[in-house]
Write a protein that holds these residues in place. Structure first.
Motif, PDB file in Angstrom:
ATOM      1  N   ARG A 137       0.817  -1.217   0.000  1.00 40.73           N
ATOM      2  CA  ARG A 137       0.000   0.000   0.000  1.00 40.73           C
ATOM      3  C   ARG A 137       0.851   1.267   0.000  1.00 40.73           C
ATOM      4  N   ILE A 138       2.030   1.197   0.618  1.00 45.16           N
ATOM      5  CA  ILE A 138       2.893   2.380   0.719  1.00 45.16           C
ATOM      6  C   ILE A 138       3.288   2.881  -0.680  1.00 45.16           C
ATOM      7  N   GLY A 139       3.374   1.964  -1.664  1.00 41.63           N
ATOM      8  CA  GLY A 139       3.710   2.372  -3.038  1.00 41.63           C
ATOM      9  C   GLY A 139       2.638   3.294  -3.604  1.00 41.63           C
ATOM     10  N   ALA A 140       1.368   2.923  -3.381  1.00 42.28           N
ATOM     11  CA  ALA A 140       0.264   3.769  -3.828  1.00 42.28           C
ATOM     12  C   ALA A 140       0.292   5.101  -3.083  1.00 42.28           C
ATOM     13  N   GLN A 141       0.623   5.046  -1.797  1.00 42.14           N
ATOM     14  CA  GLN A 141       0.612   6.277  -1.004  1.00 42.14           C
ATOM     15  C   GLN A 141       1.734   7.228  -1.406  1.00 42.14           C
ATOM     16  N   VAL A 142       2.907   6.689  -1.743  1.00 40.99           N
ATOM     17  CA  VAL A 142       4.004   7.553  -2.213  1.00 40.99           C
ATOM     18  C   VAL A 142       3.608   8.196  -3.552  1.00 40.99           C
ATOM     19  N   CYS A 143       3.052   7.400  -4.450  1.00 37.68           N
ATOM     20  CA  CYS A 143       2.622   7.917  -5.756  1.00 37.68           C
ATOM     21  C   CYS A 143       1.580   9.027  -5.562  1.00 37.68           C
TER      22      CYS A 143
END
Ligand SMILES: [Zn+2]
Length: 337
Positions: A64-70
């Protein structure tokens, strides 16, 4: 139906931005009890040849952190678009698009795969050289991780929407860079370039090296490990291998550099070992202060990428001699040849 916070953040931001951006729902992802849109948001010029940057997140729902960074980068650019004249001028000449939530149902159900149990990063029509068993992609069962899907069924809704969107936004561009945000491998943040399918060098190797050299000259103290993905393991069905090979055939003249940022989450686990038992597992920072640190950690890289596509000639327009020099240095650095 449970709501997805990240999706609400996108819709709120889009209502503030109005016609400063172009938005499109490229598909709907449907699970047994969820149905969510997949948004693409585009800033900048409509000129198809213009240099283009694409940022993608949430392909693996568990990370989920990947989506949040994006999403954090999307929100920063949205604010800059409102007041920063430098960015406004830059966007007259380049295009920047975001697809922050490719697998929204996977995010809410905390699943790596899409609702049909398919790993979207194993789902493209690409066959690898001797990948590791299971991890490299398999067709045994959707109940096991890294499932590729059924032969002959084509790509899943989510992966095919992503592929089509990148084709539309970037395939006529003379300089295309994409970055796909993931987490979970190792303790360092790695920037992976193609191929995932083979340990042999990919045709654009000289450009991966000239991009890396430019980053190192500009930010000598950056913390990224830049390397071919196959140095770690090879996989079937990599979306970015597929897009790269297609771009090469269809465009022919431009430069496409597909990157994956693999955020090293093992360090977060090392600092907080109990999180391995938490619902978000080992792929996300659990503590709030650590999450905030990750969300701001890649701002410099984002800024660098915007500058690199705004001034593409410095790393994309290589004469035969420069190209050969980068190719040799790259082979020496990454392939030992
Ligand atoms: Zn991933």
């Amino acid at each position: 139906m449970k709501e997805l916070d990240e999706l609400n953040e996108i819709t709120t931001k889009l209502s503030e931005l109005g016609d400063l951006v172009r938005t499109e729902v490229i598909a709907r992802s449907e699970g047994s009890s969820h149905s969510f849109p997949i948004h693409k948001i585009t800033f900048g010029t409509r000129d198809p040849r213009a240099p283009t940057l694409g940022l993608v997140g949430g392909v693996h729902g568990l990370e989920r952190i990947g989506a949040q960074v994006c999403l954090a980068l999307f929100k920063s650019l949205s604010e800059l678009t409102l007041w920063d004249e430098t960015i406004q001028r830059t966007l007259e000449n380049v295009r920047i698009f975001f697809i922050p939530l490719v697998n929204p149902v996977g995010i809410i159900t905390k699943s790596r795969a899409n609702p049909r149990g398919v790993d979207l990063m194993r789902n493209a029509p690409v066959e690898a050289d001797s990948p590791p068993w299971l991890l490299g992609g398999h067709r045994i069962s959707p109940l096991l991780p890294w499932y590729r899907g059924v032969v002959g069924e084509g790509m899943e809704i989510e992966s095919s929407a992503l592929v089509n969107a990148v084709r539309r936004e970037g395939f006529q561009s003379r300089c295309l860079v994409t970055m796909d945000f993931h987490s979970g491998f190792g303790v360092r943040d790695r920037l992976w370039f193609p191929y995932a399918k083979t340990t042999k060098p990919y045709p654009g190797l000289a450009y991966a090296h000239s991009f890396k050299s430019l980053l190192e000259r500009t930010y000598p103290h950056h913390f990224y490990e830049i390397e071919p993905q196959a140095k770690n393991y090879t996989t079937h069905g990599d979306i970015w291998d597929h897009l790269y090979d297609e771009y090469e055939i269809q465009n022919g003249r431009g430069v496409y550099l597909p990157l994956c940022l693999e955020m090293g989450s093992w360090l977060w686990v090392k600092k907080n070992p109990l999180q391995i038992f938490s619902a978000d597992g080992p792929f996300n920072p659990v503590k709030r202060h650590r999450q905030q640190r990750i969300l701001r950690r890649h701002n410099t890289l984002f800024d660098f990428m915007i500058r690199a596509i705004s001034s593409p000639d410095v790393w994309c327009s290589l004469g035969p001699e420069q190209k050969n020099k980068h190719e040799l240095q790259a082979r020496d650095a990454w392939y030992g040849t």
